[in-house]
Scaffold this motif. Sequence first.
Motif, PDB file in Angstrom:
ATOM      1  N   LEU A  49       0.826  -1.210   0.000  1.00 22.91           N
ATOM      2  CA  LEU A  49       0.000   0.000   0.000  1.00 22.91           C
ATOM      3  C   LEU A  49       0.857   1.256   0.000  1.00 22.91           C
ATOM      4  O   LEU A  49       0.492   2.272  -0.607  1.00 22.91           O
ATOM      5  CB  LEU A  49      -0.934  -0.008   1.214  1.00 22.91           C
ATOM      6  N   LEU A  50       1.984   1.203   0.691  1.00 28.39           N
ATOM      7  CA  LEU A  50       2.885   2.356   0.722  1.00 28.39           C
ATOM      8  C   LEU A  50       3.366   2.704  -0.683  1.00 28.39           C
ATOM      9  O   LEU A  50       3.438   3.879  -1.052  1.00 28.39           O
ATOM     10  CB  LEU A  50       4.077   2.044   1.631  1.00 28.39           C
ATOM     11  N   ALA A  51       3.684   1.690  -1.476  1.00 27.16           N
ATOM     12  CA  ALA A  51       4.190   1.932  -2.831  1.00 27.16           C
ATOM     13  C   ALA A  51       3.100   2.399  -3.778  1.00 27.16           C
ATOM     14  O   ALA A  51       3.389   3.097  -4.758  1.00 27.16           O
ATOM     15  CB  ALA A  51       4.847   0.654  -3.377  1.00 27.16           C
ATOM     16  N   ILE A  52       1.844   2.044  -3.519  1.00 32.47           N
ATOM     17  CA  ILE A  52       0.755   2.398  -4.437  1.00 32.47           C
ATOM     18  C   ILE A  52       0.084   3.704  -4.034  1.00 32.47           C
ATOM     19  O   ILE A  52      -0.198   4.559  -4.882  1.00 32.47           O
ATOM     20  CB  ILE A  52      -0.278   1.260  -4.488  1.00 32.47           C
ATOM     21  N   VAL A  53      -0.170   3.875  -2.738  1.00 29.85           N
ATOM     22  CA  VAL A  53      -0.944   5.027  -2.278  1.00 29.85           C
ATOM     23  C   VAL A  53      -0.107   6.300  -2.274  1.00 29.85           C
ATOM     24  O   VAL A  53      -0.608   7.386  -2.620  1.00 29.85           O
ATOM     25  CB  VAL A  53      -1.516   4.751  -0.875  1.00 29.85           C
ATOM     26  N   THR A  54       1.171   6.205  -1.916  1.00 30.78           N
ATOM     27  CA  THR A  54       1.996   7.417  -1.794  1.00 30.78           C
ATOM     28  C   THR A  54       2.071   8.224  -3.091  1.00 30.78           C
ATOM     29  O   THR A  54       1.857   9.445  -3.060  1.00 30.78           O
ATOM     30  CB  THR A  54       3.412   7.045  -1.317  1.00 30.78           C
ATOM     31  N   PRO A  55       2.372   7.631  -4.260  1.00 31.28           N
ATOM     32  CA  PRO A  55       2.398   8.448  -5.482  1.00 31.28           C
ATOM     33  C   PRO A  55       1.049   9.077  -5.800  1.00 31.28           C
ATOM     34  O   PRO A  55       0.996  10.231  -6.262  1.00 31.28           O
ATOM     35  CB  PRO A  55       2.817   7.448  -6.573  1.00 31.28           C
ATOM     36  N   ALA A  56      -0.049   8.353  -5.546  1.00 27.79           N
ATOM     37  CA  ALA A  56      -1.366   8.901  -5.846  1.00 27.79           C
ATOM     38  C   ALA A  56      -1.684  10.103  -4.956  1.00 27.79           C
ATOM     39  O   ALA A  56      -2.163  11.141  -5.428  1.00 27.79           O
ATOM     40  CB  ALA A  56      -2.429   7.808  -5.671  1.00 27.79           C
ATOM     41  N   VAL A  57      -1.405   9.979  -3.666  1.00 32.23           N
ATOM     42  CA  VAL A  57      -1.690  11.079  -2.741  1.00 32.23           C
ATOM     43  C   VAL A  57      -0.834  12.301  -3.065  1.00 32.23           C
ATOM     44  O   VAL A  57      -1.332  13.435  -3.146  1.00 32.23           O
ATOM     45  CB  VAL A  57      -1.461  10.627  -1.287  1.00 32.23           C
ATOM     46  N   GLY A  87       0.621  13.042  -5.887  1.00 29.20           N
ATOM     47  CA  GLY A  87       0.284  13.590  -7.197  1.00 29.20           C
ATOM     48  C   GLY A  87      -0.963  14.444  -7.181  1.00 29.20           C
ATOM     49  O   GLY A  87      -0.982  15.550  -7.744  1.00 29.20           O
ATOM     50  N   PHE A  88      -2.027  13.965  -6.538  1.00 33.07           N
ATOM     51  CA  PHE A  88      -3.282  14.714  -6.549  1.00 33.07           C
ATOM     52  C   PHE A  88      -3.274  15.877  -5.561  1.00 33.07           C
ATOM     53  O   PHE A  88      -3.991  16.854  -5.758  1.00 33.07           O
ATOM     54  CB  PHE A  88      -4.443  13.774  -6.227  1.00 33.07           C
ATOM     55  N   VAL A  89      -2.475  15.779  -4.490  1.00 36.98           N
ATOM     56  CA  VAL A  89      -2.422  16.864  -3.515  1.00 36.98           C
ATOM     57  C   VAL A  89      -1.374  17.906  -3.889  1.00 36.98           C
ATOM     58  O   VAL A  89      -1.637  19.109  -3.861  1.00 36.98           O
ATOM     59  CB  VAL A  89      -2.129  16.303  -2.101  1.00 36.98           C
ATOM     60  N   GLY A  90      -0.164  17.463  -4.237  1.00 38.13           N
ATOM     61  CA  GLY A  90       0.926  18.392  -4.509  1.00 38.13           C
ATOM     62  C   GLY A  90       1.127  18.746  -5.963  1.00 38.13           C
ATOM     63  O   GLY A  90       1.840  19.698  -6.271  1.00 38.13           O
ATOM     64  N   GLY A  91       0.536  17.993  -6.880  1.00 39.75           N
ATOM     65  CA  GLY A  91       0.669  18.308  -8.291  1.00 39.75           C
ATOM     66  C   GLY A  91       1.733  17.468  -8.985  1.00 39.75           C
ATOM     67  O   GLY A  91       2.476  16.700  -8.352  1.00 39.75           O
ATOM     68  N   PRO A  92       1.823  17.590 -10.314  1.00 42.36           N
ATOM     69  CA  PRO A  92       2.760  16.771 -11.095  1.00 42.36           C
ATOM     70  C   PRO A  92       4.223  16.997 -10.726  1.00 42.36           C
ATOM     71  O   PRO A  92       5.010  16.046 -10.711  1.00 42.36           O
ATOM     72  CB  PRO A  92       2.480  17.189 -12.544  1.00 42.36           C
ATOM     73  N   GLU A  93       4.619  18.257 -10.461  1.00 42.93           N
ATOM     74  CA  GLU A  93       6.018  18.529 -10.159  1.00 42.93           C
ATOM     75  C   GLU A  93       6.431  17.929  -8.816  1.00 42.93           C
ATOM     76  O   GLU A  93       7.548  17.416  -8.679  1.00 42.93           O
ATOM     77  CB  GLU A  93       6.276  20.031 -10.173  1.00 42.93           C
ATOM     78  N   MET A  94       5.560  17.986  -7.835  1.00 42.91           N
ATOM     79  CA  MET A  94       5.884  17.375  -6.539  1.00 42.91           C
ATOM     80  C   MET A  94       6.022  15.863  -6.683  1.00 42.91           C
ATOM     81  O   MET A  94       6.921  15.257  -6.083  1.00 42.91           O
ATOM     82  CB  MET A  94       4.805  17.715  -5.518  1.00 42.91           C
TER      83      MET A  94
END
Length: 300
Positions: A125-133, A135-142
């Motif tokens: 879950l750490l590997a899957i959820v972290t990029p999604a969170v 990306g949607f919260v901080g944006g593409p550059e983050m």
Amino acid sequence: AALTALALFSAYMQQSGIVSINISKPTVMAGLLVGAMLPYVFSALAMNAVGRAAMKMISEVRRQFTTIPELIAALKIMKKYDSDLTMATKEEMEIFDAAQDKAEYEKCVAISTRASIREMLLPGLLAIVTPAVVGFVGGPEMLGGLLAGVTASGVLMAIFQSNAGGAWDNAKKMIEEGVTLDGYEHKKGCASHKASVVGDTVGDPFKDTSGPSLNILLKLMSVVALVIAPSIADVNWELAGEEPVPAIEYVIPTTENDVPVLEVAEPSTDETIMAADQDTKNAETATMVEFQKEPQKPKL
């Protein structure tokens, strides 16, 4: 794994519409630090999972050797001759052989199977959820900073753990075979062998579990980022109140009174483009016309 992660990172930048990433931005730097931290967290979770599964296995083996009569008798014979059965009598060997099929192997296999699934839920879950969170919260550059941090830190951590774990394991094997260093003989049962066993307890999870799993962490996070890249790019444009600039300017040839007219789909800014002026009556002839885009439909 590093080359694969770099290729996926390049594809992610194209899909998310990022040309460059400025690490002086606070969001990008935050993503970079979080990404560099993830391999350490992932490794700790994997090592703890191995430890818990091993303790469950030890408890089950101890239970069987204290509750199954045939195993108890065989264990007494092994302790009597210090595991050297060449000195055992024929009757003792018969007792030892009778215990061969009495062990409950299926329970040990069940412990390993359940641990391999349950203990890896949180790291997965750490590997899957972290990029999604991110990306949607901080944006593409983050998210780009996150991928850069996890790739740089994860590759070095994986190499370190694989080499260090192999060194600990080989040191124990070398001592067990017997080696003389500085005039002192190191062999099985000595103090150095006991220390090497402790080191190998950490080395085995390093080279067999934590190190190889970091390769999967890098590729999985990059794949997740690549999958959500178009979505977070659209969300980023909506939050900025702008329309995304199309990557391709389509030129549509039409005719008015037998005069070719060029219509540019989705104009963005004034720039010089090349368009194909094709005569609709003769599809074999075409000329390239350079013109300046105007707010209205340009006519030749």
